[in-house]
Design a protein around this motif. Structure first.
Motif, PDB file in Angstrom:
ATOM      1  N   MET A 166       0.723  -0.973   0.149  1.00 17.22           N
ATOM      2  CA  MET A 166       0.049   0.057   0.042  1.00 17.22           C
ATOM      3  C   MET A 166       0.947   1.253   0.085  1.00 17.22           C
ATOM      4  SD  MET A 166      -3.395   0.452  -0.384  1.00 17.22           S
ATOM      5  CE  MET A 166      -3.642   1.832   0.880  1.00 17.22           C
ATOM      6  N   PHE A 167       2.217   1.166   0.102  1.00 13.80           N
ATOM      7  CA  PHE A 167       2.959   2.311   0.049  1.00 13.80           C
ATOM      8  C   PHE A 167       4.080   2.217  -0.875  1.00 13.80           C
ATOM      9  CE2 PHE A 167       5.898   5.923   1.525  1.00 13.80           C
ATOM     10  CZ  PHE A 167       5.079   6.540   1.731  1.00 13.80           C
ATOM     11  N   ALA A 168       4.653   1.264  -1.274  1.00 11.45           N
ATOM     12  CA  ALA A 168       5.970   1.166  -2.253  1.00 11.45           C
ATOM     13  C   ALA A 168       5.406   1.739  -3.417  1.00 11.45           C
ATOM     14  CB  ALA A 168       6.081  -0.430  -2.465  1.00 11.45           C
ATOM     15  N   PRO A 169       4.301   1.855  -3.845  1.00 12.73           N
ATOM     16  CA  PRO A 169       4.004   2.534  -5.442  1.00 12.73           C
ATOM     17  C   PRO A 169       4.559   3.947  -5.178  1.00 12.73           C
ATOM     18  CG  PRO A 169       2.456   0.954  -5.147  1.00 12.73           C
ATOM     19  CD  PRO A 169       3.169   1.243  -3.866  1.00 12.73           C
ATOM     20  N   VAL A 170       4.497   4.600  -3.952  1.00 15.66           N
ATOM     21  CA  VAL A 170       4.388   6.023  -3.756  1.00 15.66           C
ATOM     22  C   VAL A 170       5.674   6.199  -2.809  1.00 15.66           C
ATOM     23  CG1 VAL A 170       2.036   6.593  -4.158  1.00 15.66           C
ATOM     24  CG2 VAL A 170       2.797   6.029  -1.858  1.00 15.66           C
ATOM     25  N   TYR A 171       6.950   5.617  -2.886  1.00 15.55           N
ATOM     26  CA  TYR A 171       7.774   5.668  -2.324  1.00 15.55           C
ATOM     27  C   TYR A 171       8.845   6.332  -3.066  1.00 15.55           C
ATOM     28  CZ  TYR A 171      12.511   4.110   0.169  1.00 15.55           C
ATOM     29  OH  TYR A 171      13.479   4.169   0.783  1.00 15.55           O
ATOM     30  N   PHE A 172       9.300   7.817  -2.612  1.00 17.25           N
ATOM     31  CA  PHE A 172      10.089   8.557  -3.510  1.00 17.25           C
ATOM     32  C   PHE A 172      10.746   9.421  -2.575  1.00 17.25           C
ATOM     33  CE2 PHE A 172       6.564   7.948  -6.470  1.00 17.25           C
ATOM     34  CZ  PHE A 172       7.111   7.276  -7.293  1.00 17.25           C
ATOM     35  N   PRO A 173      12.008   8.475  -1.778  1.00 20.78           N
ATOM     36  CA  PRO A 173      12.603   9.334  -0.814  1.00 20.78           C
ATOM     37  C   PRO A 173      13.548  10.411  -1.410  1.00 20.78           C
ATOM     38  CG  PRO A 173      13.420   7.069  -1.214  1.00 20.78           C
ATOM     39  CD  PRO A 173      12.046   7.455  -1.937  1.00 20.78           C
ATOM     40  N   SER A 174      14.092  10.319  -2.439  1.00 19.17           N
ATOM     41  CA  SER A 174      15.203  11.204  -3.004  1.00 19.17           C
ATOM     42  C   SER A 174      14.262  12.385  -3.375  1.00 19.17           C
ATOM     43  CB  SER A 174      15.881  10.538  -4.051  1.00 19.17           C
ATOM     44  OG  SER A 174      16.563   9.626  -3.750  1.00 19.17           O
ATOM     45  N   GLU A 175      13.202  12.268  -3.868  1.00 19.49           N
ATOM     46  CA  GLU A 175      12.393  13.537  -4.521  1.00 19.49           C
ATOM     47  C   GLU A 175      11.663  14.245  -3.312  1.00 19.49           C
ATOM     48  OE1 GLU A 175      12.809  10.537  -7.732  1.00 19.49           O
ATOM     49  OE2 GLU A 175      12.269  10.498  -5.529  1.00 19.49           O
ATOM     50  N   LEU A 176      11.172  13.514  -2.283  1.00 14.37           N
ATOM     51  CA  LEU A 176      10.055  14.165  -1.285  1.00 14.37           C
ATOM     52  C   LEU A 176      10.820  14.326   0.271  1.00 14.37           C
ATOM     53  CD1 LEU A 176       6.915  12.202  -2.532  1.00 14.37           C
ATOM     54  CD2 LEU A 176       7.784  14.494  -2.968  1.00 14.37           C
ATOM     55  N   HIS A 177      11.412  13.452   0.696  1.00  9.27           N
ATOM     56  CA  HIS A 177      11.918  13.425   2.056  1.00  9.27           C
ATOM     57  C   HIS A 177      12.350  14.909   2.505  1.00  9.27           C
ATOM     58  CE1 HIS A 177      11.925   8.899   3.110  1.00  9.27           C
ATOM     59  NE2 HIS A 177      11.040   9.293   2.640  1.00  9.27           N
ATOM     60  N   ARG A 178      12.089  15.386   3.730  1.00 11.30           N
ATOM     61  CA  ARG A 178      12.308  16.736   4.076  1.00 11.30           C
ATOM     62  C   ARG A 178      13.075  16.793   5.081  1.00 11.30           C
ATOM     63  NH1 ARG A 178      12.440  19.842   0.578  1.00 11.30           N
ATOM     64  NH2 ARG A 178      13.337  18.272  -0.431  1.00 11.30           N
ATOM     65  N   ARG A 179      13.290  15.593   5.874  1.00  8.70           N
ATOM     66  CA  ARG A 179      14.025  15.689   7.267  1.00  8.70           C
ATOM     67  C   ARG A 179      15.575  16.367   7.298  1.00  8.70           C
ATOM     68  NH1 ARG A 179      17.621  13.470  10.502  1.00  8.70           N
ATOM     69  NH2 ARG A 179      17.125  13.140  12.817  1.00  8.70           N
ATOM     70  N   GLU A 180      16.143  16.199   6.137  1.00  7.26           N
ATOM     71  CA  GLU A 180      17.666  16.698   6.212  1.00  7.26           C
ATOM     72  C   GLU A 180      17.485  18.143   5.842  1.00  7.26           C
ATOM     73  OE1 GLU A 180      19.861  14.356   3.406  1.00  7.26           O
ATOM     74  OE2 GLU A 180      19.792  12.387   4.643  1.00  7.26           O
ATOM     75  N   ALA A 181      16.712  18.758   4.903  1.00  6.36           N
ATOM     76  CA  ALA A 181      16.300  19.927   4.458  1.00  6.36           C
ATOM     77  C   ALA A 181      15.969  20.767   5.698  1.00  6.36           C
ATOM     78  CB  ALA A 181      15.557  20.105   3.510  1.00  6.36           C
ATOM     79  N   LEU A 182      15.216  20.203   6.654  1.00 10.32           N
ATOM     80  CA  LEU A 182      14.608  20.822   7.919  1.00 10.32           C
ATOM     81  C   LEU A 182      15.933  20.801   8.846  1.00 10.32           C
ATOM     82  CD1 LEU A 182      11.031  19.376   8.022  1.00 10.32           C
ATOM     83  CD2 LEU A 182      11.814  21.809   8.155  1.00 10.32           C
ATOM     84  N   ALA A 183      16.717  19.969   8.773  1.00  7.64           N
ATOM     85  CA  ALA A 183      17.925  19.825   9.836  1.00  7.64           C
ATOM     86  C   ALA A 183      18.629  21.459   9.470  1.00  7.64           C
ATOM     87  CB  ALA A 183      18.721  18.802   9.677  1.00  7.64           C
ATOM     88  N   LYS A 184      18.990  21.252   8.095  1.00  9.43           N
ATOM     89  CA  LYS A 184      19.728  22.671   7.602  1.00  9.43           C
ATOM     90  C   LYS A 184      19.198  23.858   8.036  1.00  9.43           C
ATOM     91  CE  LYS A 184      21.628  20.363   3.406  1.00  9.43           C
ATOM     92  NZ  LYS A 184      21.683  20.267   1.926  1.00  9.43           N
ATOM     93  N   ASP A 185      17.845  24.158   7.825  1.00  6.52           N
ATOM     94  CA  ASP A 185      17.029  25.196   8.227  1.00  6.52           C
ATOM     95  C   ASP A 185      17.075  25.566   9.783  1.00  6.52           C
ATOM     96  OD1 ASP A 185      16.212  25.706   5.458  1.00  6.52           O
ATOM     97  OD2 ASP A 185      14.126  24.503   6.045  1.00  6.52           O
TER      98      ASP A 185
END
Length: 324
Positions: A102-121
């Motif tokens: 139910m999740f594999a088809p919408v798994y796009f970590p490189s495109e969507l994940h935000r944690r590292e960007a938020l850590a920079k902010d």
């Protein structure tokens, strides 16, 4: 993990097949509106089923103040911290369930994940010791706990949280980025607002179409659709509670605010028709009188002249959410 809102750094992997498919769809122009959606498609079902909740969040005082540029730096920092905890939990559970059907088809970590960007902010906003300066607020904690529960006990519902957050970020994030940069005098090079910049997505509209198509391929019956709508509405509710918490905190924050937005209704002498927000809403509905009123209002206000392009983009961004 849950009591302290202490996220674990997820393993960032991605499917090569998914990336190849994404690269192929992103070759299309953003203005390509050839996608045909049906009312029973999951993406349409979610959009229709969450309109009311989305409206409540969008029209909350905190969201309105943000869009108008009336955002205090301290609240922006607290909001960024809240997002860090939410996305850390979400992306941890996404990694846990990346192979779930139910999740594999919408798994796009490189495109969507935000944690590292938020850590920079957060490092920019708080300094190198940011991890010891932020904390998980009560409203954020409730949101985080629900995400952990879903990921560990009801993974079928995780797609509702992913859709609510990531598609919202892609729809209106660029507008909020510009508002924050101007209101808080942040560097034009992106420091403090990395969260809003999706480096791996060059055409947001094309990616959103691709993401919707993947969602609509999920094998879900009517009962599951209803459960997903309920969970997405719950996600909006948690998000609204975070907004309300920040708004309440803001009452006690004494900080000079640069008003780079539009005048409030009170500045219109009680005539709401002079408000650019009201005029814009009516103009979008096709009322030509308000199209002219909006133009006069914008051109007669110095700040509005500077932010005309941003306002037009904001209206477009909000409209785009409903077309997701």
């Amino acid at each position: 993990m849950i009591p302290g809102c202490n996220p674990v750094t997820p393993h960032r992997t991605t499917s090569s097949d998914d990336n190849m498919a994404a690269d192929e769809i992103l070759k299309h122009d953003d203005d390509d509106n050839s996608e045909f959606l049906r009312p029973d498609d999951l993406s349409e079902y979610l959009t229709e089923g969450t309109k009311e909740a989305h409206d409540r969040a969008e029209n909350s005082p905190f969201a309105k103040d943000f869009l108008r540029g009336r955002i205090k730096r301290e609240l922006f920092k607290l909001g960024t911290a809240a997002l860090f905890y939410v996305y850390s939990a979400l992306e941890e559970e996404i990694e846990r369930n990346k192979d779930h059907p139910m999740f594999a088809p919408v798994y796009f970590p490189s495109e969507l994940h935000r944690r590292e960007a938020l850590a920079k902010d957060l490092e920019y906003l708080y300094g190198s010791d940011w991890k010891n300066q932020i904390s998980c607020s009560a409203a954020t904690r409730s949101y985080v706990e629900r995400i952990y529960h879903v990921g560990q006990h009801e993974p079928d519902l995780l797609v509702a949280h992913s859709w609510t957050r990531y598609m919202g970020d892609l729809s209106g994030g660029q507008i909020l980025k510009k508002v924050a940069q101007r209101a808080l005098k942040l560097p034009p090079t992106g420091e403090g607002v990395h969260f809003y910049h999706f480096e791996a997505i060059h055409k947001h509209a094309a990616f959103k179409r691709f993401y919707r198509s993947r969602m609509n391929e999920l094998e879900v019956d009517t009962e599951m659709k209803e459960r997903l709508v309920a969970e997405a509405n719950l996600a909006f509710k948690f998000n609204l509670e975070v907004f309300e918490e920040l708004q309440e905190i803001g009452k006690g924050v004494k900080e000079e605010v640069q008003d780079v937005g539009f005048p409030a209704h009170g500045d219109m002498g009680g005539d709401i028709s002079k408000c650019p927000y009201y005029a814009a809403k009516m103009a979008v509905s096709g009322n030509m009188m308000y199209v002219r009123q909006l133009a006069r209002t914008l051109l007669s206000h110095t700040t509005a002249q500077v932010l005309l392009a941003t306002w037009i983009a904001a209206v477009t961004g909000l409209a785009a959410w409903y077309l997701m």
